[in-house]
Every structure is written in structure tokens, then in C-alpha cells.
Design a protein around this motif. Structure first.
Motif, PDB file in Angstrom:
ATOM      1  N   MET A   1     -29.739  -6.073  -4.705  1.00 20.38           N
ATOM      2  CA  MET A   1     -30.358  -5.163  -3.780  1.00 20.38           C
ATOM      3  C   MET A   1     -29.721  -3.777  -3.842  1.00 20.38           C
ATOM      4  N   GLU A   2     -28.782  -3.636  -4.724  1.00 21.20           N
ATOM      5  CA  GLU A   2     -28.152  -2.328  -4.890  1.00 21.20           C
ATOM      6  C   GLU A   2     -29.181  -1.259  -5.273  1.00 21.20           C
ATOM      7  N   TYR A   3     -30.201  -1.691  -5.989  1.00 19.13           N
ATOM      8  CA  TYR A   3     -31.225  -0.732  -6.396  1.00 19.13           C
ATOM      9  C   TYR A   3     -31.900  -0.091  -5.188  1.00 19.13           C
ATOM     10  N   LEU A   4     -31.984  -0.821  -4.071  1.00 17.31           N
ATOM     11  CA  LEU A   4     -32.587  -0.250  -2.865  1.00 17.31           C
ATOM     12  C   LEU A   4     -31.771   0.926  -2.342  1.00 17.31           C
ATOM     13  N   ILE A   5     -30.466   0.785  -2.401  1.00 16.97           N
ATOM     14  CA  ILE A   5     -29.588   1.877  -1.972  1.00 16.97           C
ATOM     15  C   ILE A   5     -29.809   3.082  -2.875  1.00 16.97           C
ATOM     16  N   ASP A   6     -29.877   2.820  -4.182  1.00 14.17           N
ATOM     17  CA  ASP A   6     -30.139   3.906  -5.135  1.00 14.17           C
ATOM     18  C   ASP A   6     -31.500   4.539  -4.882  1.00 14.17           C
ATOM     19  N   TYR A   7     -32.501   3.698  -4.642  1.00 14.23           N
ATOM     20  CA  TYR A   7     -33.849   4.197  -4.405  1.00 14.23           C
ATOM     21  C   TYR A   7     -33.883   5.090  -3.155  1.00 14.23           C
ATOM     22  N   ILE A   8     -33.282   4.633  -2.090  1.00 19.60           N
ATOM     23  CA  ILE A   8     -33.267   5.408  -0.848  1.00 19.60           C
ATOM     24  C   ILE A   8     -32.542   6.738  -1.047  1.00 19.60           C
ATOM     25  N   SER A   9     -31.443   6.683  -1.755  1.00 23.21           N
ATOM     26  CA  SER A   9     -30.710   7.914  -2.053  1.00 23.21           C
ATOM     27  C   SER A   9     -31.584   8.894  -2.827  1.00 23.21           C
ATOM     28  N   LEU A  10     -32.270   8.394  -3.835  1.00 20.37           N
ATOM     29  CA  LEU A  10     -33.171   9.252  -4.612  1.00 20.37           C
ATOM     30  C   LEU A  10     -34.310   9.778  -3.744  1.00 20.37           C
ATOM     31  N   PHE A  11     -34.855   8.914  -2.904  1.00 21.22           N
ATOM     32  CA  PHE A  11     -35.960   9.305  -2.027  1.00 21.22           C
ATOM     33  C   PHE A  11     -35.547  10.465  -1.119  1.00 21.22           C
ATOM     34  N   LYS A  12     -34.353  10.375  -0.587  1.00 20.56           N
ATOM     35  CA  LYS A  12     -33.855  11.413   0.317  1.00 20.56           C
ATOM     36  C   LYS A  12     -33.675  12.752  -0.395  1.00 20.56           C
ATOM     37  N   GLN A  13     -33.520  12.703  -1.711  1.00 19.38           N
ATOM     38  CA  GLN A  13     -33.317  13.933  -2.478  1.00 19.38           C
ATOM     39  C   GLN A  13     -34.621  14.692  -2.720  1.00 19.38           C
ATOM     40  N   GLY A  14     -35.724  14.064  -2.474  1.00 21.58           N
ATOM     41  CA  GLY A  14     -36.989  14.769  -2.545  1.00 21.58           C
ATOM     42  C   GLY A  14     -37.800  14.519  -3.796  1.00 21.58           C
ATOM     43  N   LYS A  15     -38.829  15.361  -3.935  1.00 23.58           N
ATOM     44  CA  LYS A  15     -39.816  15.171  -5.000  1.00 23.58           C
ATOM     45  C   LYS A  15     -39.255  15.315  -6.406  1.00 23.58           C
ATOM     46  N   GLN A  16     -38.156  16.002  -6.549  1.00 23.83           N
ATOM     47  CA  GLN A  16     -37.590  16.174  -7.885  1.00 23.83           C
ATOM     48  C   GLN A  16     -37.060  14.851  -8.469  1.00 23.83           C
ATOM     49  N   THR A  17     -37.014  13.796  -7.647  1.00 21.88           N
ATOM     50  CA  THR A  17     -36.517  12.495  -8.120  1.00 21.88           C
ATOM     51  C   THR A  17     -37.634  11.482  -8.329  1.00 21.88           C
TER      52      THR A  17
END
Length: 68
Positions: A1-17
Motif C-alpha cells: 500500500m506504499e504506492y497509495l502514499i506515493d500517489y497521494i503525494s503526487l496528487f497533492k503536487q498538482g497537474k504536473q504529476t
């Protein structure tokens, strides 16, 4: 489930991710697909064995009935 943490982090960074998130999701999709294939293979083996023993049991019950 570590990928979820990565995904959320990327999501918070905005559209450039967007591409990075898409890549991460595709990796997870492949991983799930592989696990699903392994589970299906295990299911198929178990189902075959259950069916095999069902057949053996029916033969045995038939032979026992004919003896009595």
C-alpha cells in the motif's frame, strides 16, 4: 500500500504529476493482474482436485451401493 502514499503525494503536487500518477497506477494494475493470474491458477488446481475427488467418491458410493 506504499504506492497509495506515493500517489497521494503526487496528487497533492498538482497537474504536473499526471503522467507520474498514471505510471504508478499502471504499475499497480500490472501487479494486481499478475497476482490475479496466480490466484486463478491456484483456484483452477483446487477446483480440479475437488472435482476429481467428487468423481472418486461417487464411484465409491456406487460400488458400495451395489454390494449392499
Amino acid at each position: 500500500m506504499e504506492y497509495l502514499i506515493d500517489y497521494i503525494s503526487l496528487f497533492k503536487q498538482g497537474k504536473q504529476t499526471v503522467q507520474a500518477r498514471k505510471d504508478l497506477l499502471n504499475e499497480q494494475l500490472e501487479s494486481v493482474s499478475e497476482r490475479l493470474a496466480k490466484m486463478q491458477a491456484s483456484y483452477d488446481k483446487l477446483k480440479y482436485k475437488v472435482d476429481h475427488y467428487e468423481h472418486i467418491d461417487k464411484d465409491y458410493q456406487g460400488k458400495m451401493a451395489s454390494i449392499n
